[in-house]
Design an enzyme around this catalytic site. Structure first.
Site, PDB file in Angstrom:
ATOM      1  N   LYS A 159       0.393  -0.922   0.018  1.00  0.00           N
ATOM      2  CA  LYS A 159       0.069   0.113   0.133  1.00  0.00           C
ATOM      3  C   LYS A 159       0.742   0.929  -0.280  1.00  0.00           C
ATOM      4  O   LYS A 159       0.672   2.456  -0.772  1.00  0.00           O
ATOM      5  CB  LYS A 159      -0.739   0.379   1.192  1.00  0.00           C
ATOM      6  CG  LYS A 159      -1.934  -0.910   1.595  1.00  0.00           C
ATOM      7  CD  LYS A 159      -2.836  -1.205   2.637  1.00  0.00           C
ATOM      8  CE  LYS A 159      -2.048  -0.816   3.715  1.00  0.00           C
ATOM      9  NZ  LYS A 159      -1.194  -1.986   4.491  1.00  0.00           N
ATOM     10  N   ARG A 161      -9.484   1.660   8.333  1.00  0.00           N
ATOM     11  CA  ARG A 161      -8.443   0.426   8.567  1.00  0.00           C
ATOM     12  C   ARG A 161      -9.928  -0.725   9.424  1.00  0.00           C
ATOM     13  O   ARG A 161      -9.426  -1.895   9.351  1.00  0.00           O
ATOM     14  CB  ARG A 161      -8.045  -0.013  10.200  1.00  0.00           C
ATOM     15  CG  ARG A 161      -6.409  -0.656   9.062  1.00  0.00           C
ATOM     16  CD  ARG A 161      -6.002  -0.700  10.147  1.00  0.00           C
ATOM     17  NE  ARG A 161      -4.536  -1.191   9.509  1.00  0.00           N
ATOM     18  CZ  ARG A 161      -3.134  -0.723   8.985  1.00  0.00           C
ATOM     19  NH1 ARG A 161      -3.518   0.450   9.077  1.00  0.00           N
ATOM     20  NH2 ARG A 161      -2.021  -1.092   8.741  1.00  0.00           N
ATOM     21  N   ARG A 189      11.738  -6.104   4.464  1.00  0.00           N
ATOM     22  CA  ARG A 189      11.299  -4.410   4.757  1.00  0.00           C
ATOM     23  C   ARG A 189      12.675  -3.640   5.504  1.00  0.00           C
ATOM     24  O   ARG A 189      12.494  -3.840   6.454  1.00  0.00           O
ATOM     25  CB  ARG A 189       9.964  -4.350   5.199  1.00  0.00           C
ATOM     26  CG  ARG A 189      10.408  -3.027   4.672  1.00  0.00           C
ATOM     27  CD  ARG A 189       8.760  -2.123   5.122  1.00  0.00           C
ATOM     28  NE  ARG A 189       7.730  -2.549   6.266  1.00  0.00           N
ATOM     29  CZ  ARG A 189       6.415  -2.591   6.552  1.00  0.00           C
ATOM     30  NH1 ARG A 189       6.407  -2.524   5.261  1.00  0.00           N
ATOM     31  NH2 ARG A 189       5.818  -2.691   7.294  1.00  0.00           N
ATOM     32  N   ARG A 245      10.863  -1.478  11.265  1.00  0.00           N
ATOM     33  CA  ARG A 245      10.563  -1.952  12.246  1.00  0.00           C
ATOM     34  C   ARG A 245       9.791  -2.303  13.306  1.00  0.00           C
ATOM     35  O   ARG A 245      10.393  -3.972  13.708  1.00  0.00           O
ATOM     36  CB  ARG A 245       9.573  -1.540  11.154  1.00  0.00           C
ATOM     37  CG  ARG A 245       8.758  -0.406  10.554  1.00  0.00           C
ATOM     38  CD  ARG A 245       7.596   0.251   9.415  1.00  0.00           C
ATOM     39  NE  ARG A 245       6.149  -1.019  10.057  1.00  0.00           N
ATOM     40  CZ  ARG A 245       5.631  -0.654   9.368  1.00  0.00           C
ATOM     41  NH1 ARG A 245       5.433   0.166   7.758  1.00  0.00           N
ATOM     42  NH2 ARG A 245       4.468  -1.107   9.795  1.00  0.00           N
ATOM     43  N   ARG A 280      -0.761  -9.446  13.438  1.00  0.00           N
ATOM     44  CA  ARG A 280      -1.181  -7.797  12.401  1.00  0.00           C
ATOM     45  C   ARG A 280      -2.363  -9.019  11.225  1.00  0.00           C
ATOM     46  O   ARG A 280      -3.028  -8.464  10.696  1.00  0.00           O
ATOM     47  CB  ARG A 280      -0.654  -7.668  11.278  1.00  0.00           C
ATOM     48  CG  ARG A 280       1.258  -5.989  12.702  1.00  0.00           C
ATOM     49  CD  ARG A 280       1.650  -5.771  12.228  1.00  0.00           C
ATOM     50  NE  ARG A 280       1.670  -5.347  11.218  1.00  0.00           N
ATOM     51  CZ  ARG A 280       2.577  -4.590  10.388  1.00  0.00           C
ATOM     52  NH1 ARG A 280       3.935  -5.392  10.359  1.00  0.00           N
ATOM     53  NH2 ARG A 280       2.698  -4.101   8.862  1.00  0.00           N
TER      54      ARG A 280
HETATM   55  P1  AP5 Z   1       5.093  -1.805   1.681  1.00  0.00           P
HETATM   56  O1  AP5 Z   1       4.207  -0.543   0.226  1.00  0.00           O
HETATM   57  O2  AP5 Z   1       5.719  -1.253   3.187  1.00  0.00           O
HETATM   58  O3  AP5 Z   1       3.548  -2.345   2.157  1.00  0.00           O
HETATM   59  P2  AP5 Z   1       2.214  -1.366   3.074  1.00  0.00           P
HETATM   60  O4  AP5 Z   1       1.010  -2.374   2.612  1.00  0.00           O
HETATM   61  O5  AP5 Z   1       2.269  -0.184   3.354  1.00  0.00           O
HETATM   62  O6  AP5 Z   1       2.287  -2.270   4.900  1.00  0.00           O
HETATM   63  P3  AP5 Z   1       2.761  -1.773   6.149  1.00  0.00           P
HETATM   64  O7  AP5 Z   1       3.481  -2.781   6.855  1.00  0.00           O
HETATM   65  O8  AP5 Z   1       3.194  -0.664   5.686  1.00  0.00           O
HETATM   66  O9  AP5 Z   1       0.866  -1.890   5.993  1.00  0.00           O
HETATM   67  P4  AP5 Z   1       0.216  -2.503   7.037  1.00  0.00           P
HETATM   68  O10 AP5 Z   1      -1.057  -1.639   6.912  1.00  0.00           O
HETATM   69  O11 AP5 Z   1       0.753  -2.977   8.713  1.00  0.00           O
HETATM   70  O12 AP5 Z   1       1.380  -1.069   8.627  1.00  0.00           O
HETATM   71  P5  AP5 Z   1       0.697   0.666   9.102  1.00  0.00           P
HETATM   72  O13 AP5 Z   1       2.454   1.442   8.731  1.00  0.00           O
HETATM   73  O14 AP5 Z   1       0.045   0.738   8.335  1.00  0.00           O
HETATM   74  O15 AP5 Z   1       5.368  -2.763   1.410  1.00  0.00           O
HETATM   75  C1  AP5 Z   1       5.669  -4.307   2.275  1.00  0.00           C
HETATM   76  C2  AP5 Z   1       7.894  -4.888   1.700  1.00  0.00           C
HETATM   77  O16 AP5 Z   1       7.257  -5.866   0.575  1.00  0.00           O
HETATM   78  C3  AP5 Z   1       9.221  -3.406   1.433  1.00  0.00           C
HETATM   79  O17 AP5 Z   1       9.583  -4.035   1.639  1.00  0.00           O
HETATM   80  C4  AP5 Z   1       8.235  -2.872  -0.333  1.00  0.00           C
HETATM   81  O18 AP5 Z   1       9.943  -2.537  -0.480  1.00  0.00           O
HETATM   82  C5  AP5 Z   1       7.875  -4.358  -0.810  1.00  0.00           C
HETATM   83  N1  AP5 Z   1       7.179  -4.291  -1.752  1.00  0.00           N
HETATM   84  C6  AP5 Z   1       6.317  -3.451  -1.826  1.00  0.00           C
HETATM   85  N2  AP5 Z   1       5.737  -3.752  -3.045  1.00  0.00           N
HETATM   86  C7  AP5 Z   1       5.823  -4.790  -4.110  1.00  0.00           C
HETATM   87  C8  AP5 Z   1       5.884  -5.855  -4.931  1.00  0.00           C
HETATM   88  N3  AP5 Z   1       5.219  -5.201  -5.544  1.00  0.00           N
HETATM   89  N4  AP5 Z   1       7.266  -7.141  -5.190  1.00  0.00           N
HETATM   90  C9  AP5 Z   1       7.771  -7.067  -4.025  1.00  0.00           C
HETATM   91  N5  AP5 Z   1       8.611  -6.211  -2.931  1.00  0.00           N
HETATM   92  C10 AP5 Z   1       7.310  -5.084  -2.863  1.00  0.00           C
HETATM   93  O19 AP5 Z   1       0.388   0.576  10.140  1.00  0.00           O
HETATM   94  C11 AP5 Z   1       1.146   0.231  11.434  1.00  0.00           C
HETATM   95  C12 AP5 Z   1       0.113   0.035  12.712  1.00  0.00           C
HETATM   96  O20 AP5 Z   1      -0.611   1.212  12.643  1.00  0.00           O
HETATM   97  C13 AP5 Z   1      -0.984  -1.007  12.551  1.00  0.00           C
HETATM   98  O21 AP5 Z   1      -0.512  -2.610  12.003  1.00  0.00           O
HETATM   99  C14 AP5 Z   1      -1.648  -0.487  13.572  1.00  0.00           C
HETATM  100  O22 AP5 Z   1      -1.272  -0.720  14.700  1.00  0.00           O
HETATM  101  C15 AP5 Z   1      -1.737   1.064  13.320  1.00  0.00           C
HETATM  102  N6  AP5 Z   1      -2.023   2.050  12.872  1.00  0.00           N
HETATM  103  C16 AP5 Z   1      -2.004   2.595  11.328  1.00  0.00           C
HETATM  104  N7  AP5 Z   1      -3.402   3.125  11.119  1.00  0.00           N
HETATM  105  C17 AP5 Z   1      -4.451   2.904  11.371  1.00  0.00           C
HETATM  106  C18 AP5 Z   1      -6.344   2.811  11.596  1.00  0.00           C
HETATM  107  N8  AP5 Z   1      -6.259   3.437  10.416  1.00  0.00           N
HETATM  108  N9  AP5 Z   1      -6.131   2.458  12.575  1.00  0.00           N
HETATM  109  C19 AP5 Z   1      -6.028   1.288  13.228  1.00  0.00           C
HETATM  110  N10 AP5 Z   1      -4.671   1.354  14.306  1.00  0.00           N
HETATM  111  C20 AP5 Z   1      -3.641   1.922  12.428  1.00  0.00           C
HETATM  112 MG    MG Z   2       2.621   0.671   5.226  1.00  0.00          MG
END
Ligand code: AP5
Ligand code: MG
Length: 213
Positions: free
Chosen positions: A13, A88, A127, A160, A171
């Protein structure tokens, strides 16, 4: 243009949202990045969010919704934005819809980046994230030019805290239970678009731009 990115943790994402933001000239808003910035700066919000994030749990809606609504009310959001990691939960989606409705607005597309759980585990371990500008890399798939250093801002890259394998498992469970229902939610609204997130990131981006126009 107002876009929501859906998908499991690690589906890509953030990677795609960043590219969309650059191409369409709209801000990339990641609630995860906002929380991480607060943790880094030691704010009260950061300390509270960290308790949940380190366990792979969602931060409570009360905290998350206010931050997001304040952010999208910013002047730079008038021409649209790409939301990454919000909503989410169904209640978060409903609050966002209501806030937009009040100003005669709506979300244009909810893009689901679809990746099976098996692929996710591998991605997360590899990552590396920049706490400075939020850029993400992957040791194998998207390595930085210089090991351990962000290409964009020159800061150090880190694993992270919530990318440790046991937390990733939590997660994913939380995703299936609390976030996946949003797919049906946006399908009913007729704005859901699904892309195959297992493809190369450039191909995923091409599929997304074909949808957004
Ligand atoms: P990346 O682009 O980083 O993936 P992502 O979907 O953004 O993954 P996140 O781990 O950031 O998502 P998340 O939803 O768990 O975390 P968030 O920060 O939102 O890609 C992942 C990896 O794959 C990278 O290394 C990338 O280089 C690689 N990659 C990408 N595309 C690729 C491809 N096509 N092929 C191969 N490799 C690829 O949230 C973290 C925490 O915050 C949550 O767990 C929660 O506790 C809290 N939080 C955040 N938002 C909320 C909310 N709205 N409500 C409640 N809690 C929340
Ligand atoms: Mg992300």
């Amino acid at each position: 243009m107002k876009i929501i990115m859906l998908g499991a943790p690690g589906a890509g994402k953030g990677t795609q949202a960043k590219m969309i933001a650059e191409k369409y000239g709209v801000p990339h808003i990641s609630t995860g990045d906002i929380f991480r910035a607060n943790i880094k700066n030691g704010t009260e919000l950061g300390m509270e969010a960290k308790k949940y994030m380190d366990q792979g749990l969602l931060v409570p809606d009360e905290l998350t919704v206010k931050i997001l609504l304040d952010r999208v009310a910013g002047d730079d959001c008038k021409g649209g934005y790409v939301l990454d990691g919000f909503p989410r939960t169904i209640p978060q989606a409903e609050v966002l819809d209501k806030a937009l409705e009040e100003i005669g607005d709506k979300i244009d597309f909810a893009v689901d980046v679809d990746v099976p759980d098996e692929n996710i585990i591998n991605r997360m371990g590899g990552r590396r994230a920049c706490l400075g500008c939020g850029a993400t890399y992957h040791l194998e798939h998207v390595p930085p030019k210089k090991e351990g250093i962000c290409d964009t801002c020159g800061r150090e890259l880190v694993l992270r805290d919530d990318d440790r394998p046991e937390t990733v498992k939590n997660r994913l469970e939380v995703y299936h239970k609390q976030t996946q229902p949003l797919i049906a939610f946006y399908q009913q609204k007729g704005i859901l678009k699904t892309v195959d997130g297992t493809a190369d990131r450039k191909d995923v981006f091409q599929a997304i731009t074909a949808i957004l126009g």
